[in-house]
Design a protein around this motif. Structure first.
Motif, mmCIF file in Angstrom:
data_model
loop_
_atom_site.group_PDB
_atom_site.id
_atom_site.type_symbol
_atom_site.label_atom_id
_atom_site.label_comp_id
_atom_site.label_asym_id
_atom_site.label_seq_id
_atom_site.Cartn_x
_atom_site.Cartn_y
_atom_site.Cartn_z
ATOM 1 N N ALA A 126 54.699 57.245 -37.737
ATOM 2 C CA ALA A 126 55.109 58.540 -38.322
ATOM 3 C C ALA A 126 55.555 58.382 -39.947
ATOM 4 O O ALA A 126 55.451 59.192 -40.566
ATOM 5 C CB ALA A 126 55.785 59.585 -37.529
ATOM 6 N N ALA A 127 56.532 57.272 -39.938
ATOM 7 C CA ALA A 127 56.993 57.023 -41.135
ATOM 8 C C ALA A 127 55.997 56.388 -42.307
ATOM 9 O O ALA A 127 56.087 57.330 -43.481
ATOM 10 C CB ALA A 127 58.213 55.868 -40.973
ATOM 11 N N VAL A 128 54.884 56.010 -41.927
ATOM 12 C CA VAL A 128 54.054 55.749 -42.828
ATOM 13 C C VAL A 128 53.261 57.183 -43.260
ATOM 14 O O VAL A 128 53.066 57.144 -44.444
ATOM 15 C CB VAL A 128 52.859 54.705 -42.251
ATOM 16 C CG1 VAL A 128 51.879 54.726 -43.232
ATOM 17 C CG2 VAL A 128 53.365 53.500 -42.016
ATOM 18 N N ALA A 129 52.960 57.902 -42.287
ATOM 19 C CA ALA A 129 52.289 59.128 -42.861
ATOM 20 C C ALA A 129 53.210 59.973 -43.579
ATOM 21 O O ALA A 129 52.824 60.810 -44.065
ATOM 22 C CB ALA A 129 51.888 59.957 -41.353
ATOM 23 N N ALA A 130 54.404 60.130 -43.120
ATOM 24 C CA ALA A 130 55.364 60.775 -43.971
ATOM 25 C C ALA A 130 55.641 60.622 -45.268
ATOM 26 O O ALA A 130 56.379 61.219 -46.208
ATOM 27 C CB ALA A 130 56.656 60.843 -43.147
ATOM 28 N N GLY A 131 55.375 59.278 -45.582
ATOM 29 C CA GLY A 131 55.493 58.942 -47.001
ATOM 30 C C GLY A 131 56.871 58.040 -47.194
ATOM 31 O O GLY A 131 57.093 57.775 -48.342
ATOM 32 N N ALA A 132 57.230 57.453 -46.410
ATOM 33 C CA ALA A 132 58.544 56.577 -46.421
ATOM 34 C C ALA A 132 58.105 55.307 -47.329
ATOM 35 O O ALA A 132 56.985 54.869 -47.117
ATOM 36 C CB ALA A 132 59.065 56.181 -44.981
#
Length: 220
Positions: A126-132
């Motif tokens: 989810a962090a990857v998808a959110a743009g972290a």
């Protein structure tokens, strides 16, 4: 003609975090100064209300921002995007229950780092998808540095992230000098040791020793 500034590069080695409660009577500013003297490349300011007022945190962060800017050290603010903007920090680190990464990005813009704490594979994805820009992986081992911390995630989750996550990551939680090699051997390039550093009698010497151990492991 002006050009947008480039986003900072996430550094390998020791990731420093302030923790005044464990700093043997030294202030966060004093600890940051010693970390910098030891060659650290990134410092995160972590304080929780109501232990300190926003005015106190702002004054500390301005002082640490001046130190880090002069030394070329990245400065990350934990939890507070507004505080990061006020002192022109290099980024913000948030947890799973803080403002979502896309909302933090709206506040701080495209040229600042955003880190997100994760504790399981679904959160890493989810962090990857959110743009972290990077993630925290932990707590690897049991830790008393943070209140209301989740159970240790163990080395298995670290293995998963090292093998599958495209983002840089920092391993954190219960990491000490005696188990640092275990963590580095599982693929961590950046590690955070909180009390091991802020509680050390000689912070600068401790950072130098840990940094050398990290870089030796990376280059092995």
């Amino acid at each position: 003609m002006t050009f947008p500034s480039a986003k900072p590069t996430f550094p390998a080695g020791v990731y420093g975090i302030t923790a005044e409660k464990f700093s043997a009577g030294r202030t966060n500013i004093e600890v940051a100064r010693e970390m910098i003297a030891g060659g650290i490349r990134l410092i995160q300011y972590r304080e929780k209300r109501p232990a300190k007022s926003f005015a106190e945190m702002l004054a500390e962060c301005r002082a640490i921002r001046a130190l880090t800017r002069e030394a070329g050290v990245l400065f990350i603010i934990n939890d507070y995007p507004d505080l990061a903007l006020l002192v022109d920090a290099d980024g913000v680190h948030v947890g799973q229950d803080d403002f979502p990464v896309p909302e933090v990005r709206r506040l701080i813009g495209p040229d600042k780092l955003i880190g997100l704490s994760t504790h399981e594979p679904a959160q890493a994805a989810a962090a990857v998808a959110a743009g972290a820009d990077y993630i925290g992986v932990g707590p690897i081992f049991s830790t008393q540095t943070k209140e209301d911390v989740c159970a240790p995630v163990g080395l298995e989750y670290l293995d998963h992230v090292a093998c599958t996550c495209p983002l840089p990551f920092v391993a954190i939680g219960g990491i000490k000098e005696h188990n640092l090699g275990q963590v580095m051997a599982r693929g961590a390039a950046t590690v955070c040791l909180v009390t091991e550093i802020v509680g050390a009698a000689d912070i600068a010497a401790t950072v130098r020793r840990l940094q050398a151990a990290c870089l030796a492991s990376i280059n092995a």
